[in-house]
Design a protein around this motif. Sequence first.
Motif, PDB file in Angstrom:
ATOM      1  N   PRO A 346      -9.648 -17.289  14.303  1.00 52.63           N
ATOM      2  CA  PRO A 346      -9.967 -18.173  15.193  1.00 52.63           C
ATOM      3  C   PRO A 346      -9.080 -17.544  16.572  1.00 52.63           C
ATOM      4  O   PRO A 346      -8.375 -17.049  16.927  1.00 52.63           O
ATOM      5  CB  PRO A 346      -8.908 -19.940  15.331  1.00 52.63           C
ATOM      6  CG  PRO A 346      -7.750 -18.798  14.359  1.00 52.63           C
ATOM      7  CD  PRO A 346      -8.786 -18.108  13.484  1.00 52.63           C
ATOM      8  N   HIS A 347      -9.599 -17.665  17.476  1.00 52.59           N
ATOM      9  CA  HIS A 347      -9.731 -17.708  19.357  1.00 52.59           C
ATOM     10  C   HIS A 347      -9.785 -16.865  19.339  1.00 52.59           C
ATOM     11  O   HIS A 347      -9.102 -15.518  20.203  1.00 52.59           O
ATOM     12  CB  HIS A 347      -7.938 -17.677  19.464  1.00 52.59           C
ATOM     13  CG  HIS A 347      -7.733 -18.988  19.975  1.00 52.59           C
ATOM     14  ND1 HIS A 347      -5.862 -19.162  20.014  1.00 52.59           N
ATOM     15  CD2 HIS A 347      -8.143 -20.097  18.851  1.00 52.59           C
ATOM     16  CE1 HIS A 347      -5.635 -20.436  19.888  1.00 52.59           C
ATOM     17  NE2 HIS A 347      -6.385 -21.100  19.169  1.00 52.59           N
ATOM     18  N   SER A 348     -10.978 -15.959  18.548  1.00 53.94           N
ATOM     19  CA  SER A 348     -11.483 -14.062  18.795  1.00 53.94           C
ATOM     20  C   SER A 348     -12.871 -14.596  18.658  1.00 53.94           C
ATOM     21  O   SER A 348     -13.698 -15.528  18.415  1.00 53.94           O
ATOM     22  CB  SER A 348     -11.105 -13.596  18.326  1.00 53.94           C
ATOM     23  OG  SER A 348     -11.221 -13.773  16.883  1.00 53.94           O
ATOM     24  N   ASP A 349     -13.398 -13.105  19.163  1.00 52.12           N
ATOM     25  CA  ASP A 349     -15.377 -13.087  18.853  1.00 52.12           C
ATOM     26  C   ASP A 349     -15.186 -12.585  17.611  1.00 52.12           C
ATOM     27  O   ASP A 349     -16.491 -12.856  17.480  1.00 52.12           O
ATOM     28  CB  ASP A 349     -14.938 -12.097  19.984  1.00 52.12           C
ATOM     29  CG  ASP A 349     -15.029 -10.981  19.529  1.00 52.12           C
ATOM     30  OD1 ASP A 349     -14.281 -10.291  18.704  1.00 52.12           O
ATOM     31  OD2 ASP A 349     -15.536  -9.584  20.926  1.00 52.12           O
ATOM     32  N   LYS A 350     -14.326 -12.405  16.721  1.00 50.46           N
ATOM     33  CA  LYS A 350     -14.565 -12.440  15.126  1.00 50.46           C
ATOM     34  C   LYS A 350     -14.317 -14.211  14.504  1.00 50.46           C
ATOM     35  O   LYS A 350     -15.106 -14.206  13.349  1.00 50.46           O
ATOM     36  CB  LYS A 350     -14.090 -12.070  14.754  1.00 50.46           C
ATOM     37  CG  LYS A 350     -13.996 -10.188  14.817  1.00 50.46           C
ATOM     38  CD  LYS A 350     -13.344  -8.983  14.340  1.00 50.46           C
ATOM     39  CE  LYS A 350     -11.779  -9.457  14.441  1.00 50.46           C
ATOM     40  NZ  LYS A 350     -11.025  -8.642  13.425  1.00 50.46           N
ATOM     41  N   GLU A 351     -14.318 -15.085  15.552  1.00 54.36           N
ATOM     42  CA  GLU A 351     -14.015 -16.672  14.927  1.00 54.36           C
ATOM     43  C   GLU A 351     -15.245 -17.273  13.727  1.00 54.36           C
ATOM     44  O   GLU A 351     -16.925 -17.205  14.800  1.00 54.36           O
ATOM     45  CB  GLU A 351     -14.073 -17.049  16.087  1.00 54.36           C
ATOM     46  CG  GLU A 351     -13.491 -18.720  15.401  1.00 54.36           C
ATOM     47  CD  GLU A 351     -13.328 -19.793  16.512  1.00 54.36           C
ATOM     48  OE1 GLU A 351     -13.261 -20.814  16.237  1.00 54.36           O
ATOM     49  OE2 GLU A 351     -13.210 -19.108  17.629  1.00 54.36           O
ATOM     50  N   TYR A 352     -15.417 -17.727  13.450  1.00 54.10           N
ATOM     51  CA  TYR A 352     -15.876 -18.500  12.096  1.00 54.10           C
ATOM     52  C   TYR A 352     -15.935 -19.004  11.278  1.00 54.10           C
ATOM     53  O   TYR A 352     -14.572 -19.238  10.926  1.00 54.10           O
ATOM     54  CB  TYR A 352     -17.014 -16.639  10.900  1.00 54.10           C
ATOM     55  CG  TYR A 352     -15.426 -16.415   9.584  1.00 54.10           C
ATOM     56  CD1 TYR A 352     -15.613 -17.451   9.023  1.00 54.10           C
ATOM     57  CD2 TYR A 352     -14.497 -15.473   9.783  1.00 54.10           C
ATOM     58  CE1 TYR A 352     -14.743 -16.911   7.447  1.00 54.10           C
ATOM     59  CE2 TYR A 352     -13.450 -15.560   8.946  1.00 54.10           C
ATOM     60  CZ  TYR A 352     -13.445 -16.088   7.780  1.00 54.10           C
ATOM     61  OH  TYR A 352     -12.976 -15.331   6.434  1.00 54.10           O
ATOM     62  N   LEU A 353     -16.616 -19.721  10.736  1.00 54.43           N
ATOM     63  CA  LEU A 353     -16.712 -21.147   9.836  1.00 54.43           C
ATOM     64  C   LEU A 353     -17.116 -20.558   8.482  1.00 54.43           C
ATOM     65  O   LEU A 353     -18.349 -20.591   8.609  1.00 54.43           O
ATOM     66  CB  LEU A 353     -17.054 -22.459  10.505  1.00 54.43           C
ATOM     67  CG  LEU A 353     -16.831 -23.361   9.695  1.00 54.43           C
ATOM     68  CD1 LEU A 353     -17.100 -24.695  10.718  1.00 54.43           C
ATOM     69  CD2 LEU A 353     -18.422 -23.927   9.761  1.00 54.43           C
ATOM     70  N   GLU A 354     -16.919 -20.997   6.933  1.00 56.28           N
ATOM     71  CA  GLU A 354     -17.375 -21.203   5.834  1.00 56.28           C
ATOM     72  C   GLU A 354     -18.332 -22.016   5.936  1.00 56.28           C
ATOM     73  O   GLU A 354     -17.645 -23.406   5.490  1.00 56.28           O
ATOM     74  CB  GLU A 354     -16.196 -20.973   5.209  1.00 56.28           C
ATOM     75  CG  GLU A 354     -15.837 -19.784   5.024  1.00 56.28           C
ATOM     76  CD  GLU A 354     -16.567 -18.447   3.975  1.00 56.28           C
ATOM     77  OE1 GLU A 354     -17.870 -18.319   4.225  1.00 56.28           O
ATOM     78  OE2 GLU A 354     -15.822 -17.456   4.813  1.00 56.28           O
ATOM     79  N   VAL A 355     -19.924 -22.381   5.847  1.00 56.21           N
ATOM     80  CA  VAL A 355     -20.458 -23.759   6.160  1.00 56.21           C
ATOM     81  C   VAL A 355     -20.582 -24.035   4.724  1.00 56.21           C
ATOM     82  O   VAL A 355     -20.388 -25.601   4.928  1.00 56.21           O
ATOM     83  CB  VAL A 355     -22.496 -23.006   6.240  1.00 56.21           C
ATOM     84  CG1 VAL A 355     -22.958 -24.187   6.280  1.00 56.21           C
ATOM     85  CG2 VAL A 355     -22.269 -22.114   7.504  1.00 56.21           C
ATOM     86  N   ASP A 356     -20.013 -24.105   3.782  1.00 55.43           N
ATOM     87  CA  ASP A 356     -20.357 -24.782   2.718  1.00 55.43           C
ATOM     88  C   ASP A 356     -18.994 -25.325   2.843  1.00 55.43           C
ATOM     89  O   ASP A 356     -18.885 -26.986   1.727  1.00 55.43           O
ATOM     90  CB  ASP A 356     -20.287 -23.872   1.278  1.00 55.43           C
ATOM     91  CG  ASP A 356     -21.118 -23.127   0.992  1.00 55.43           C
ATOM     92  OD1 ASP A 356     -22.515 -23.388   1.403  1.00 55.43           O
ATOM     93  OD2 ASP A 356     -21.071 -22.519   0.421  1.00 55.43           O
ATOM     94  N   THR A 357     -18.009 -25.175   3.125  1.00 54.69           N
ATOM     95  CA  THR A 357     -17.297 -26.007   3.657  1.00 54.69           C
ATOM     96  C   THR A 357     -17.053 -27.368   3.985  1.00 54.69           C
ATOM     97  O   THR A 357     -16.158 -28.094   3.849  1.00 54.69           O
ATOM     98  CB  THR A 357     -15.337 -25.322   3.438  1.00 54.69           C
ATOM     99  OG1 THR A 357     -15.497 -24.592   4.803  1.00 54.69           O
ATOM    100  CG2 THR A 357     -15.649 -24.342   3.039  1.00 54.69           C
ATOM    101  N   LEU A 358     -18.298 -27.493   4.656  1.00 58.24           N
ATOM    102  CA  LEU A 358     -18.324 -28.569   5.494  1.00 58.24           C
ATOM    103  C   LEU A 358     -18.558 -29.818   4.894  1.00 58.24           C
ATOM    104  O   LEU A 358     -17.638 -30.866   5.467  1.00 58.24           O
ATOM    105  CB  LEU A 358     -19.643 -28.100   6.595  1.00 58.24           C
ATOM    106  CG  LEU A 358     -19.392 -27.632   8.173  1.00 58.24           C
ATOM    107  CD1 LEU A 358     -21.059 -27.116   8.615  1.00 58.24           C
ATOM    108  CD2 LEU A 358     -18.420 -28.402   9.036  1.00 58.24           C
ATOM    109  N   GLN A 359     -19.358 -29.981   4.054  1.00 56.76           N
ATOM    110  CA  GLN A 359     -19.820 -30.664   3.008  1.00 56.76           C
ATOM    111  C   GLN A 359     -18.322 -30.716   2.550  1.00 56.76           C
ATOM    112  O   GLN A 359     -17.837 -32.237   2.158  1.00 56.76           O
ATOM    113  CB  GLN A 359     -20.937 -30.665   2.308  1.00 56.76           C
ATOM    114  CG  GLN A 359     -22.079 -31.083   3.227  1.00 56.76           C
ATOM    115  CD  GLN A 359     -23.119 -30.448   2.349  1.00 56.76           C
ATOM    116  OE1 GLN A 359     -23.279 -29.238   1.978  1.00 56.76           O
ATOM    117  NE2 GLN A 359     -23.966 -31.540   2.490  1.00 56.76           N
ATOM    118  N   GLU A 360     -18.146 -29.875   1.965  1.00 54.45           N
ATOM    119  CA  GLU A 360     -16.910 -29.902   0.964  1.00 54.45           C
ATOM    120  C   GLU A 360     -15.334 -30.716   1.197  1.00 54.45           C
ATOM    121  O   GLU A 360     -15.095 -31.154   0.845  1.00 54.45           O
ATOM    122  CB  GLU A 360     -16.600 -28.680   0.257  1.00 54.45           C
ATOM    123  CG  GLU A 360     -15.515 -28.060  -0.492  1.00 54.45           C
ATOM    124  CD  GLU A 360     -14.566 -26.581  -0.390  1.00 54.45           C
ATOM    125  OE1 GLU A 360     -13.667 -26.834   0.612  1.00 54.45           O
ATOM    126  OE2 GLU A 360     -15.037 -26.278  -1.435  1.00 54.45           O
TER     127      GLU A 360
END
Length: 379
Positions: A346-360
């Motif tokens: 977070p707070h960087s240009d590499k910030e990412y989210l694991e899509v499968d964990t949205l529903q989980e």
Amino acid sequence: MDIAEKDEMLFLLEKLVNIDSGSYHKDGVDRVGRLLMKAFNEIGFKVAVFKQERYGDHLLFTHAHAFAPKILLLAHLDTVFSPGTAVDRPFQLIGNRAYGPGVVDMKGSLVTSLFAVKALVDAQSPAGKNVAILMTSDEEIGAPTGRALIEQQGLDKKAVLVMEPARQDGSLVTSRRGGGRYTLKITGKAAHSGVEPEKGRSAIKELAHKVIELHCLSNIRQGISVNVGIIEGGTAVNTVADFAEAKVDVRISKQEQAEPLDRKIRRICATPAVRGTAIQLDGGITRPPMERNSQTVSLFQLIQTVANTIGLKLTDTTTGGSSDASFTSALGIPTMDGLGPVGGYPHSDKEYLEVDTLQERALLLAKVIERLSEERSST
């Protein structure tokens, strides 16, 4: 209980990520807020808007037929990114990860909060009326206007669930360091460094003394850190500097460390080492630490038990970063942090989210709200 399709969640996430909403960008923060107001209204929730002049408005969502909800979800609408970032680096999906400014901290959490509550409403669960969702606009800058509202809304709650993202390994957060910020401004007297250096009084020299003394206050073993992260000063290389400034970040692990550390900082900055200079110190320790106590442990164990029922194995961890969880935890209200989706950087240009964990994580959140509500009704 069913959670919405992943594509529906991603559709909203993309909209949110592609709106610049840095803490000082009121228009952008309020645009994010309006999108969420519309979405919550569609599932039968009303909103109380706490207007702000400088920052975005704070929002409190409750079911239209709610009566004294005992569970508080705590989230924030702001990010750390400046206007223009969303255009330069818009939302994108690469494999199983989503990228973009604020995607995991915490626009993904805004999505999971909405869809967890929607699942409760769709299932006609009474737990949907037992939860309030507070979204503030200034978490990333220390909650200067949000803190009082957070503490007010947390006071009568059985539990506060903070929607900061889970750690990269999926862990929840049971303790955080507290801290604050100081600004040190030093004035001296300018002079030509070649012609008459003896007439000058160097603000930079004074600042150098203070930087070393402040850093010596750090005690890693005790969980105390003092870091001068930004320094500025001077006008030309051949001029004795008549002004210098430093910005200082402070972190503590226990509330009892706050007052002694603040006293030491003020004592260091009270007396110049360079004769003829003057010092102005602003700021202070504004966030208490979130300490791991018996209430936190009990709440984590309840969440862990619920997670087991959906095949999710949870662990907990501590982090040096701070969040609004500290405010309710310090008041003695059972508080758990890191209930958002999983991601990293977070707070960087590499910030990412694991899509499968949205529903989980939306499903986990909905079931935790249900479990806490069942315990309420049985007491």
